[in-house]
Design a protein around this motif. Structure first.
Motif, PDB file in Angstrom:
ATOM      1  N   GLY A   1       1.692   2.306  -3.164  1.00 16.20           N
ATOM      2  CA  GLY A   1       0.822   2.742  -4.399  1.00 16.20           C
ATOM      3  C   GLY A   1      -0.093   1.703  -4.655  1.00 16.20           C
ATOM      4  O   GLY A   1      -1.295   2.189  -5.576  1.00 16.20           O
ATOM      5  N   VAL A   2      -0.485   0.580  -4.002  1.00 21.45           N
ATOM      6  CA  VAL A   2      -1.346  -0.367  -4.189  1.00 21.45           C
ATOM      7  C   VAL A   2      -2.323  -0.216  -3.149  1.00 21.45           C
ATOM      8  O   VAL A   2      -2.056  -0.305  -2.146  1.00 21.45           O
ATOM      9  N   PRO A   3      -3.806   0.196  -3.693  1.00 26.80           N
ATOM     10  CA  PRO A   3      -4.769   0.413  -2.607  1.00 26.80           C
ATOM     11  C   PRO A   3      -5.170  -0.898  -1.899  1.00 26.80           C
ATOM     12  O   PRO A   3      -5.161  -1.908  -2.405  1.00 26.80           O
TER      13      PRO A   3
ATOM     14  N   GLN B   1       0.829  -1.154   0.084  1.00 27.83           N
ATOM     15  CA  GLN B   1      -0.014   0.096   0.042  1.00 27.83           C
ATOM     16  C   GLN B   1       0.858   1.110  -0.048  1.00 27.83           C
ATOM     17  O   GLN B   1       0.492   2.350  -0.592  1.00 27.83           O
TER      18      GLN B   1
ATOM     19  N   PRO C   1       2.523   8.908  -5.227  1.00 25.01           N
ATOM     20  CA  PRO C   1       1.420   8.140  -4.700  1.00 25.01           C
ATOM     21  C   PRO C   1       1.674   6.858  -5.203  1.00 25.01           C
ATOM     22  O   PRO C   1       1.231   5.639  -4.699  1.00 25.01           O
ATOM     23  N   THR C   2       1.854   6.782  -6.576  1.00 24.48           N
ATOM     24  CA  THR C   2       1.997   5.138  -6.969  1.00 24.48           C
ATOM     25  C   THR C   2       3.204   5.030  -7.780  1.00 24.48           C
ATOM     26  O   THR C   2       3.712   5.798  -8.552  1.00 24.48           O
ATOM     27  N   LYS C   3       3.848   4.015  -7.624  1.00 27.94           N
ATOM     28  CA  LYS C   3       5.241   3.553  -8.318  1.00 27.94           C
ATOM     29  C   LYS C   3       5.196   2.446  -9.155  1.00 27.94           C
ATOM     30  O   LYS C   3       5.345   1.246  -8.496  1.00 27.94           O
ATOM     31  N   PRO C   4       4.525   2.690 -10.385  1.00 32.73           N
ATOM     32  CA  PRO C   4       4.217   1.350 -10.901  1.00 32.73           C
ATOM     33  C   PRO C   4       5.378   0.489 -11.272  1.00 32.73           C
ATOM     34  O   PRO C   4       5.428  -0.718 -11.286  1.00 32.73           O
TER      35      PRO C   4
ATOM     36  N   ILE D   1       6.168  -1.512  -8.182  1.00 37.19           N
ATOM     37  CA  ILE D   1       5.063  -2.586  -7.932  1.00 37.19           C
ATOM     38  C   ILE D   1       5.490  -3.700  -8.991  1.00 37.19           C
ATOM     39  O   ILE D   1       4.943  -5.026  -8.504  1.00 37.19           O
TER      40      ILE D   1
ATOM     41  N   ASP E   1      10.416   5.464 -11.707  1.00 40.04           N
ATOM     42  CA  ASP E   1       9.483   6.040 -10.741  1.00 40.04           C
ATOM     43  C   ASP E   1      10.148   7.433  -9.941  1.00 40.04           C
ATOM     44  O   ASP E   1      11.265   7.532  -9.840  1.00 40.04           O
TER      45      ASP E   1
ATOM     46  N   SER F   1      -4.800  -4.882  -2.890  1.00 42.26           N
ATOM     47  CA  SER F   1      -3.875  -5.504  -2.281  1.00 42.26           C
ATOM     48  C   SER F   1      -3.992  -7.152  -2.203  1.00 42.26           C
ATOM     49  O   SER F   1      -3.046  -7.627  -2.280  1.00 42.26           O
TER      50      SER F   1
END
Length: 509
Positions: free
Chosen positions: A61-63, A58, A134-137, A140, A129, A67
């Motif tokens: 960046g994974v909600p 999370q 907020p999100t790091k693809p 991830i 990244d 998750s």
């Protein structure tokens, strides 16, 4: 059954899952303990996954709702890898033995996977990244790849380890149960070490280079914990494989015209499912319901502590992280109780009148504990206090104590879950002449299928009721109660139960 398998008036092939049955000599108990100790290294890393990775995914960046899908890696790889590894470990003709090459390979894969997971944030930033995004693809993606490899590695390790324990026990059902109890004990030891490491926030200072611009203190601590887990796993694996030998497996001569079928393993596995006896089907049913009950809590227990008990939010302030650390402490208490309970399983089974009563009873205990999470959450919400600027204060010691008590009590049913089903499957396997590896792979289906269901449905199910973890916990409580009812009313008492007193009195000689 053999007459039904005949085709074209030729000699009947062996039944599904069956191998030429070699009566393996019994080994000393110290060798069973040495192999069981590998579970400590495996479980150290698994404890870190359970206590730290759900909050970690999370943070990158994974909600929360999504998750749970990350955890599909485990059941999918378990459904495919463990039966395949079990099948080929039953038939491996290596001069090092049937099981040891797979155990060594699994340990190597764990080391590779842990490196990828620990450095996911660093690799993500170095490949594009942005720090603080907020999100790091990319991070991830690296994390998911590492996580898949880690689950493949764990399945490559654990199946052959349990099969080797049964091999070392020969046809002695007492030693089979003792071996699985020792395996559960060392799982508890690994959990204690893992959760202790996860709850200590300054562990990264041992190796300060783990903290980088892309990897904050929380991430660096996770990295350090994984390095320690690699060292532990490699050490116990080398020690076990160097002190416990295996005789090379010599298979029966086979007709070369009948070899080379690519899907023979899955054909045998599905054929085995058709040929399962009623007791084995009931064992699979009870195991399936049991794991539907366990997975919501195992996946989201520290998240529950951070959100519902402490009232924190991911990435906002330190309250959520304090709850996660408290959850790691609870998991450590759980592991202590689980390790101690695993040493008492034979005594408890004898006192209660058999394995089925023990398993049924602890499933009801599991149901009560999962239901109590609702009560603890409601008390925490009603007693929540705020600072002058509107920040949430930590919960009272009574609320935290109640939550930690649930963690600790759940250690007893967890020890039984880790020991009894595998022991029963091994005993049934010996009685039928089936291969230990693939038989345990079939049992694993009753574990991974519930995990897939929980992983897919728990996030949307929780969101349907306003978010949080309680809806999935309630479903788990219902499943645990159903598992207990089926265990008590339908699961037959295995014949080895008649010698439980001999096991507890002399199984460790």
């Amino acid at each position: 059954m053999e007459s039904a398998m005949k085709t074209d008036n030729k000699q009947a092939p062996r039944a599904p899952l069956q191998l030429q049955h070699h009566e393996l000599p019994q080994r000393p108990i110290w060798q069973i303990i040495m192999v069981s100790a590998i579970a400590a290294g495996v479980q150290f890393g698994w404890a870190l996954q359970l206590s730290l990775l759900t909050p970690y995914v999370q943070l990158i960046g994974v909600p929360h709702t999504w998750s749970s899908f990350i955890w599909l890696c485990g059941p999918i790889s378990g459904m495919i890898v463990q039966p395949v590894v079990g099948y080929y470990s039953d038939r491996c003709t290596s001069r090092f033995g049937r099981r040891r090459p797979f155990i060594a390979g699994g340990a190597l894969l764990v080391a590779i996977a842990v490196f990828l997971i620990g450095y996911a944030a660093d690799i993500g930033v170095s490949t594009g990244d942005k720090i603080g995004a907020p999100t790091k693809p990319r991070a991830i993606s690296i994390f998911v790849i590492g996580f898949w490899i880690l689950d493949v590695a764990n399945n490559t390790l654990q199946g052959p380890c349990r099969a080797l324990l049964a091999d070392l026990a020969g046809s002695n059902s007492s030693k089979i149960r003792t071996g699985n109890a020792m395996f559960a004990f060392f799982m508890g030891v690994g959990n204690v070490l893992g959760y202790s490491a996860g709850s200590y926030t300054h562990l990264y200072k041992i190796v300060p280079f783990t903290k980088t611009d892309a990897c904050d203190v929380y991430c660096a601590n996770l990295k350090t914990c994984f390095f320690i887990s690699i060292a532990l796993l490699v050490s116990v694996t080398i020690l076990a494989l160097s002190t416990v030998s295996e005789d090379p497996f010599v298979p029966e001569p086979v007709d070369p015209t009948k070899t080379g079928k690519q899907l023979v393993i899955f054909g045998e596995m599905f054929g085995a499912l058709k040929e399962l006896s009623r007791p084995m089907w009931i064992l699979l049913l009870v195991t399936c319901l049991n794991w539907i009950a366990w997975f919501p809590f195992l996946l989201f227990d520290t998240d529950w502590m951070g959100k519902e008990v402490y009232g924190g939010e991911v990435g906002k302030g330190q309250l959520y992280n304090r709850g996660v650390r408290a959850g790691a402490l609870g998991l450590m208490l759980n592991s202590v109780v689980s390790g101690l309970a695993s040493l008492c399983i034979e005594h408890l089974a004898r006192w209660l009148g058999g394995v089925k009563r023990l398993w049924g009873g602890v499933n009801f205990l599991l149901a009560v504990c999962l239901a109590m999470t609702v009560l603890v959450t409601k008390i925490a919400e009603s007693s929540r206090e705020f600072t002058a600027v509107g920040d949430v204060r930590p919960p009272s010691s009574g609320v935290v104590g109640g939550a930690l008590t649930i963690f600790a009590v759940l250690g007893a049913p967890l020890a039984v879950t880790f020991s009894v089903p595998c022991a029963l499957a091994s005993i049934f396997s010996n009685n039928s002449g089936a291969g230990q590896g693939l038989s345990l792979g079939v049992l694993n289906l009753a574990i991974v299928i519930p995990q897939m269901v929980v992983s897919v449905l728990s996030g949307p199910w929780d969101a349907l009721f306003g978010g949080g973890n309680l809806p999935a916990f309630v479903v788990g409580a219902v499943a645990a109660a159903a598992s207990g009812i089926f265990a008590l009313t339908m699961l037959p008492s295995p014949p080895p139960d008649v010698v439980l007193s001999k096991v507890s009195g002399g199984g460790m000689h």
